[in-house]
Design a protein around this motif. Structure first.
Motif, PDB file in Angstrom:
ATOM      1  N   THR A  32       0.849  -1.189   0.000  1.00 47.63           N
ATOM      2  CA  THR A  32       0.000   0.000   0.000  1.00 47.63           C
ATOM      3  C   THR A  32       0.882   1.235   0.000  1.00 47.63           C
ATOM      4  O   THR A  32       1.829   1.339   0.797  1.00 47.63           O
ATOM      5  N   LEU A  73      -2.880  -1.160  -3.140  1.00 47.51           N
ATOM      6  CA  LEU A  73      -3.706   0.002  -2.827  1.00 47.51           C
ATOM      7  C   LEU A  73      -2.853   1.252  -2.857  1.00 47.51           C
ATOM      8  O   LEU A  73      -1.694   1.247  -2.424  1.00 47.51           O
ATOM      9  N   THR A  94      -3.538   5.291  -1.667  1.00 44.42           N
ATOM     10  CA  THR A  94      -4.548   6.086  -0.979  1.00 44.42           C
ATOM     11  C   THR A  94      -3.898   7.239  -0.224  1.00 44.42           C
ATOM     12  O   THR A  94      -2.697   7.231   0.034  1.00 44.42           O
ATOM     13  N   ASN A 103      -5.773   8.144   2.569  1.00 42.71           N
ATOM     14  CA  ASN A 103      -6.584   7.981   3.776  1.00 42.71           C
ATOM     15  C   ASN A 103      -6.143   6.732   4.526  1.00 42.71           C
ATOM     16  O   ASN A 103      -6.528   5.616   4.185  1.00 42.71           O
ATOM     17  N   ASP A 143      -6.995   5.639   7.275  1.00 38.08           N
ATOM     18  CA  ASP A 143      -8.070   4.966   8.011  1.00 38.08           C
ATOM     19  C   ASP A 143      -8.677   3.804   7.224  1.00 38.08           C
ATOM     20  O   ASP A 143      -9.381   2.964   7.794  1.00 38.08           O
ATOM     21  N   THR A 144      -8.418   3.752   5.922  1.00 35.36           N
ATOM     22  CA  THR A 144      -8.981   2.686   5.082  1.00 35.36           C
ATOM     23  C   THR A 144      -8.064   1.473   4.977  1.00 35.36           C
ATOM     24  O   THR A 144      -8.423   0.471   4.344  1.00 35.36           O
ATOM     25  N   LEU A 145      -6.881   1.532   5.603  1.00 38.47           N
ATOM     26  CA  LEU A 145      -5.865   0.498   5.406  1.00 38.47           C
ATOM     27  C   LEU A 145      -6.081  -0.728   6.281  1.00 38.47           C
ATOM     28  O   LEU A 145      -6.574  -0.632   7.408  1.00 38.47           O
ATOM     29  N   GLU A 146      -5.677  -1.866   5.737  1.00 36.33           N
ATOM     30  CA  GLU A 146      -5.516  -3.062   6.550  1.00 36.33           C
ATOM     31  C   GLU A 146      -4.272  -2.891   7.423  1.00 36.33           C
ATOM     32  O   GLU A 146      -3.387  -2.099   7.116  1.00 36.33           O
TER      33      GLU A 146
END
Length: 308
Positions: A27, A58, A60, A62, A64-67
């Motif tokens: 990510t 991924l 991003t 943000n 807060d959206t991460l695994e």
């Protein structure tokens, strides 16, 4: 294994791109035009070792959206390290490993003021790279390498797990015997060529070739050596000589990223390089006149860049 890259410039973009291109889960935390370009077209690496385009798991802005992450590489500028450490707190597991790769002597220390030190390894990288345009990273010099190790010098199982990620990615990586010594050795090189490079507007080869500037390079490195040893770092007695030899072997037309930032009017790592040495010298009662001169001369440009 899930690797998260914070800071997708020349360093994070290259190494994150290599890990992603090897089929591993990556990510990227990016922003603005760079984020949009990677989402639309993938991350493009233009390298002297071969070009490629990769599409990470991924991309991003943000977090807060991460695994949750298994490995986090912090590849921001050195003045952004503490902020980055705060940012990644929600994605840490009990055994998540965090490695700072930017230039500077005290990045791991900064992270340990924010995160539990159990997460933190010391690290550094060796590469000439930059973000060429949004979505495109240019690697133009040096065999890319990451050096990492436990801050207490122990050899742990997690070092091998990290090495497996890097080995699969296909770039050179080394588990350090003493990461503090390795960090200060890299710091001595980059600080010596960055400040004087910004002052002279000369390449590394041009500076080394000029006898007067070469002497200033050596004096700058010697002051850094004195600060490091005064702080208890077990630096080799011949380190200044080694660094001067290393400087002599750099590509003639190469420049450091901090030099380029200053010359192009961007905020730089000046405070974390020559400024750090001056401030530590004042604390330790060690004279640093050359670093002081460099820092004082460049400080007005730094103030102007940060106001802009």
């Amino acid at each position: 294994m899930h690797t998260v890259i914070i800071g997708v410039g020349g360093v994070g973009g290259y190494f994150g791109g290599k890990i992603a291109n090897s089929g591993q889960k990556v990510t990227l935390i990016a922003r603005g035009k760079h984020l949009n370009a990677i989402r639309e077209n993938g991350l493009s690496i233009e390298s002297i070792d071969g070009d490629f385009v990769t599409h990470p798991f991924l991309v991003t802005d943000n977090i807060d959206t991460l695994e949750k992450a298994d490995l986090v590489l912090i590849c921001t500028k050195s003045w952004q390290v503490a902020e980055a450490a705060k940012l990644i707190m929600p994605i840490l597991k009990e055994d998540t490993v965090v490695i700072p790769l930017q230039n500077g002597a005290d990045n791991a220390e900064k992270i340990c003021t924010v995160l539990d030190k159990k997460h933190v390894l010391g690290g550094l990288c060796k590469i000439y790279s930059k973000m060429k345009t949004p979505g495109v990273i240019s690697h133009f010099g040096h065999t890319p390498e990451i050096v990492f190790g436990e801050l207490d010098k122990n050899k742990t199982g997690r070092l091998q797990k990290v090495k497996e990620i890097f080995d699969k990615a296909g770039f050179k990586n080394t588990i350090s015997e003493d990461i503090e010594v390795d960090i200060w050795s890299k710091f001595m090189f980059i600080t010596t060529v960055s400040g004087l490079g910004a002052l002279t507007r000369a390449t590394i080869g041009e500076m080394y070739k000029n006898p007067d500037v070469k002497k200033l390079l050596e004096q700058t490195a010697t002051e850094i050596y004195k600060i490091g040893t005064s702080k208890g770092v077990d630096l080799p007695k011949d380190l200044v000589e080694r660094i001067m030899t290393f400087i002599s072997k750099q590509p003639y037309d190469s420049t450091a990223s901090t030099q380029r930032d200053i010359m192009e009017g961007r905020p730089s790592e000046l405070d974390n390089f020559n400024g750090f040495i001056v401030k530590e010298g004042a604390k330790l009662d060690v004279c640093t006149p050359i670093n002081g001169f460099i820092y004082s001369c460049l400080q007005p440009l730094e103030v102007k860049a940060r106001r802009g």
